[in-house]
Design a protein around this motif. Sequence first.
Motif, PDB file in Angstrom:
ATOM      1  N   VAL A 164      29.382  -4.553  40.263  1.00 30.25           N
ATOM      2  CA  VAL A 164      27.924  -4.570  40.362  1.00 30.25           C
ATOM      3  C   VAL A 164      27.371  -3.364  39.603  1.00 30.25           C
ATOM      4  N   TRP A 165      26.378  -3.611  38.737  1.00 32.17           N
ATOM      5  CA  TRP A 165      25.802  -2.526  37.937  1.00 32.17           C
ATOM      6  C   TRP A 165      24.479  -2.050  38.515  1.00 32.17           C
ATOM      7  N   LYS A 166      24.283  -0.719  38.478  1.00 32.49           N
ATOM      8  CA  LYS A 166      23.025  -0.103  38.894  1.00 32.49           C
ATOM      9  C   LYS A 166      22.515   0.797  37.760  1.00 32.49           C
ATOM     10  N   THR A 167      21.203   0.993  37.719  1.00 28.20           N
ATOM     11  CA  THR A 167      20.612   1.887  36.725  1.00 28.20           C
ATOM     12  C   THR A 167      20.496   3.292  37.294  1.00 28.20           C
ATOM     13  N   GLN A 168      20.985   4.282  36.550  1.00 29.60           N
ATOM     14  CA  GLN A 168      20.902   5.685  36.941  1.00 29.60           C
ATOM     15  C   GLN A 168      20.635   6.493  35.681  1.00 29.60           C
ATOM     16  N   THR A 228      30.651  -0.656  42.620  1.00 27.78           N
ATOM     17  CA  THR A 228      29.304  -0.394  42.123  1.00 27.78           C
ATOM     18  C   THR A 228      29.358   0.671  41.041  1.00 27.78           C
ATOM     19  N   ALA A 280      27.331   2.610  37.752  1.00 29.12           N
ATOM     20  CA  ALA A 280      25.997   2.960  37.255  1.00 29.12           C
ATOM     21  C   ALA A 280      26.047   3.398  35.804  1.00 29.12           C
ATOM     22  N   SER A 314      24.273   6.321  45.053  1.00 32.07           N
ATOM     23  CA  SER A 314      24.235   4.911  45.451  1.00 32.07           C
ATOM     24  C   SER A 314      25.270   4.079  44.722  1.00 32.07           C
ATOM     25  N   PHE A 315      26.141   4.734  43.957  1.00 28.28           N
ATOM     26  CA  PHE A 315      27.159   4.043  43.168  1.00 28.28           C
ATOM     27  C   PHE A 315      28.535   4.626  43.469  1.00 28.28           C
ATOM     28  N   ASP A 341      29.658   6.555  37.918  1.00 27.51           N
ATOM     29  CA  ASP A 341      28.703   6.431  36.819  1.00 27.51           C
ATOM     30  C   ASP A 341      29.457   6.645  35.521  1.00 27.51           C
TER      31      ASP A 341
END
Length: 291
Positions: free
Chosen positions: A98-102, A55, A57, A114-115, A118
């Motif tokens: 998996v990409w997340k926005t931060q 994961t 970010a 949550s990653f 980053d």
Amino acid sequence: MIRRPLVATLAGAAALALAVSACAPQDEDSGASASKSPASCTKDKLPLKSPGKLTVATDKPAFEPWFKDDKPSNGEGFEGAVAYAVAARLGFSKDEVVWKTQSFESSYAPGPKSFDFDINQISVTPARKKAVSFSDGYYNVQQGVVALKDGKYAKATTVAELSKARIAVQVGTTSLKAVTSQIKPGNQPKIFNTQIDAVNALKNKQVDVLVVDLPTAFYVTAAQIDDSKIVGQLPQTQSGGEVEHFGLLMERGSELAGCLDQAIGQLKSSGELAKIEQRWLTSSAGAPVLK
């Protein structure tokens, strides 16, 4: 750095930015974990937020040249390519990332993340290392000075010449620290919440120059402000002579740190990281170091 993108009243945010970026004495425990052996860095042994998935970010929007088309998952742009190269060294295929926005300014705030890591042009500073962990550097940073071609400071050749300029920077970035410690302007720099606000201030002639990291300076002049130019770049130092660099950011004490260091080391020694930088980051030709 300003970057991208580039948060609180401006005065309060400015004070926070200076505190975060200041080179205060560092604790012995920087938050990084001990190095991992190759065996413990195999994919099935990594301490991941989601088993079998890496994961990652970053901020949104994700600007060029760091990412392409505001889509980190395409693996294009410098940091998009670096993220997938690191993932590959850890044994992950592209579809296992998996990409997340931060947001940038909240990435280095204390607390659980949550990653897994980053990647967002985050400069490593002693103050930030008190709240989060960082990998070894994947990019060494220089700050660029942008002005309108017909602007008063367009032909400046020294840092001292900029001391009377109205300067725009983004809150929470090391560009602000570079301005205050190297240019030492007679007037307080104008601090903006986002890169777009800072860019628009220069475009609308509310300020004389904009200070951002050098790759972003090339993007600003190429795509964001017509008739603008890079005046030059500031010397590449922090307090104590340490070169400013971007690192992968993790939750403080993350056991993934040693494996990320190992992956970055492999990318450096193989020449792959240099090739990624050459492909995605514009050469610094035409941006002389200001004296």
